[in-house]
Motif scaffolding. Structure first.
Motif, short mmCIF file in Angstrom:
data_model
loop_
_atom_site.label_atom_id
_atom_site.label_comp_id
_atom_site.label_asym_id
_atom_site.label_seq_id
_atom_site.Cartn_x
_atom_site.Cartn_y
_atom_site.Cartn_z
N TYR A 69 0.81 -1.21 0.00
CA TYR A 69 0.00 0.00 0.00
C TYR A 69 0.84 1.26 0.00
O TYR A 69 1.97 1.25 0.48
CB TYR A 69 -0.90 0.05 1.25
N ARG A 70 0.24 2.33 -0.52
CA ARG A 70 0.84 3.66 -0.44
C ARG A 70 -0.13 4.54 0.36
O ARG A 70 -1.31 4.63 0.02
CB ARG A 70 1.04 4.27 -1.81
N ALA A 71 0.37 5.18 1.40
CA ALA A 71 -0.40 6.16 2.16
C ALA A 71 0.18 7.53 1.83
O ALA A 71 1.35 7.79 2.08
CB ALA A 71 -0.29 5.88 3.66
N THR A 72 -0.64 8.40 1.24
CA THR A 72 -0.23 9.74 0.88
C THR A 72 -0.95 10.71 1.81
O THR A 72 -2.15 10.60 2.01
CB THR A 72 -0.58 10.04 -0.60
N VAL A 73 -0.20 11.66 2.38
CA VAL A 73 -0.73 12.50 3.45
C VAL A 73 -0.67 13.98 3.09
O VAL A 73 0.32 14.46 2.54
CB VAL A 73 0.04 12.25 4.76
N ARG A 74 -1.77 14.68 3.42
CA ARG A 74 -1.84 16.14 3.37
C ARG A 74 -2.30 16.61 4.75
O ARG A 74 -3.07 15.93 5.41
CB ARG A 74 -2.85 16.64 2.33
N THR A 75 -1.82 17.78 5.16
CA THR A 75 -2.23 18.32 6.47
C THR A 75 -2.60 19.79 6.31
O THR A 75 -2.21 20.46 5.34
CB THR A 75 -1.12 18.19 7.53
N TYR A 76 -3.32 20.27 7.32
CA TYR A 76 -3.71 21.68 7.37
C TYR A 76 -3.56 22.20 8.79
O TYR A 76 -3.89 21.49 9.75
CB TYR A 76 -5.16 21.85 6.92
N TRP A 77 -3.09 23.43 8.92
CA TRP A 77 -3.04 24.11 10.20
C TRP A 77 -3.53 25.52 9.97
O TRP A 77 -3.02 26.26 9.12
CB TRP A 77 -1.62 24.11 10.75
N GLY A 78 -4.54 25.93 10.73
CA GLY A 78 -5.18 27.22 10.55
C GLY A 78 -4.25 28.41 10.68
O GLY A 78 -4.38 29.39 9.94
N GLU A 79 -3.29 28.37 11.59
CA GLU A 79 -2.37 29.50 11.76
C GLU A 79 -1.49 29.70 10.53
O GLU A 79 -1.13 30.81 10.19
CB GLU A 79 -1.50 29.32 13.00
N ARG A 80 -1.15 28.61 9.88
CA ARG A 80 -0.35 28.69 8.65
C ARG A 80 -1.26 29.06 7.49
O ARG A 80 -0.85 29.73 6.55
CB ARG A 80 0.33 27.34 8.42
N GLY A 81 -2.51 28.56 7.53
CA GLY A 81 -3.51 28.87 6.52
C GLY A 81 -3.30 28.17 5.19
O GLY A 81 -3.87 28.56 4.19
N THR A 82 -2.47 27.13 5.18
CA THR A 82 -2.22 26.41 3.93
C THR A 82 -2.30 24.91 4.15
O THR A 82 -2.09 24.41 5.25
CB THR A 82 -0.81 26.73 3.36
N THR A 83 -2.56 24.20 3.07
CA THR A 83 -2.52 22.75 3.07
C THR A 83 -1.12 22.33 2.63
O THR A 83 -0.59 22.87 1.66
CB THR A 83 -3.57 22.18 2.09
N GLU A 84 -0.53 21.39 3.36
CA GLU A 84 0.83 20.93 3.08
C GLU A 84 0.81 19.47 2.64
O GLU A 84 0.17 18.64 3.28
CB GLU A 84 1.71 21.04 4.32
N SER A 85 1.51 19.16 1.57
CA SER A 85 1.72 17.77 1.16
C SER A 85 2.84 17.20 2.01
O SER A 85 3.92 17.79 2.10
CB SER A 85 2.09 17.71 -0.32
N ARG A 86 2.59 16.07 2.67
CA ARG A 86 3.58 15.48 3.57
C ARG A 86 4.24 14.23 3.00
O ARG A 86 4.95 13.52 3.70
CB ARG A 86 2.94 15.15 4.91
N GLY A 87 3.99 13.93 1.72
CA GLY A 87 4.65 12.80 1.08
C GLY A 87 3.88 11.51 1.24
O GLY A 87 2.72 11.49 1.65
N SER A 88 4.56 10.42 0.91
CA SER A 88 3.95 9.09 0.92
C SER A 88 4.80 8.11 1.70
O SER A 88 6.01 8.30 1.84
CB SER A 88 3.79 8.56 -0.50
N LYS A 89 4.15 7.07 2.16
CA LYS A 89 4.84 5.98 2.86
C LYS A 89 4.30 4.68 2.27
O LYS A 89 3.09 4.51 2.13
CB LYS A 89 4.58 6.06 4.35
N LEU A 90 5.20 3.75 1.94
CA LEU A 90 4.80 2.44 1.45
C LEU A 90 4.85 1.43 2.59
O LEU A 90 5.74 1.49 3.42
CB LEU A 90 5.74 2.00 0.32
N PHE A 91 3.87 0.53 2.61
CA PHE A 91 3.82 -0.48 3.67
C PHE A 91 3.02 -1.69 3.19
O PHE A 91 2.27 -1.61 2.22
CB PHE A 91 3.20 0.10 4.95
N TYR A 92 3.23 -2.82 3.87
CA TYR A 92 2.46 -4.03 3.60
C TYR A 92 1.32 -4.16 4.59
O TYR A 92 1.48 -3.89 5.77
CB TYR A 92 3.36 -5.27 3.74
#
Length: 127
Positions: free
Chosen positions: A103-126
């Motif tokens: 599997y690939r888990a791809t992550v995005r996050t948001y923090w209101g003080e920053r006011g932007t969505t950040e791409s946090r990359g992917s992690k591969l796992f079984y």
């Protein structure tokens, strides 16, 4: 004779160390700090969870899970923090995936003080 015994003992030691350090494919549990929260996978329960940190205003962690090989579910889910009225983690099951699906888990996050969505990359796992 002593050289032969020393060689045999050294060979057994190297083989034992190799077996101890090698991790099987099915042992895929992990915990990943993604900046605004965490993403974790528990191989024993086939559960992937996201948790946005409950501090400093609005935060969320969004995870997209897709199989790289084999069959199994594909989905996107989000955990909102206590700013949105949700203080726990959000989890999804991979129990219906074939054993050892990659599997690939791809992550995005948001923090209101920053006011932007950040791409946090992917992690591969079984699973």
């Amino acid at each position: 004779m002593k050289t032969l015994i020393k060689t045999a003992v050294a060979g057994i030691g190297v083989a034992a160390a190799t077996m101890l350090l090698a991790s099987p494919a099915s042992a895929a549990s992990f915990s990943w700090n993604v900046g605004d929260g965490t993403v974790s996978y528990n191989d024993g329960t086939d559960t992937i969870c996201a948790q946005a940190y409950n501090s400093e205003g609005a935060r969320w962690v969004e995870v997209t899970v897709t199989p790289v090989n084999g069959g199994g579910p594909s989905f996107t889910f989000r955990d909102n923090n206590n700013y949105y009225g949700h203080s726990g983690s959000t989890c999804r099951s991979l129990a219906t995936a074939y054993e050892d699906t990659y599997y690939r888990a791809t992550v995005r996050t948001y923090w209101g003080e920053r006011g932007t969505t950040e791409s946090r990359g992917s992690k591969l796992f079984y699973s």
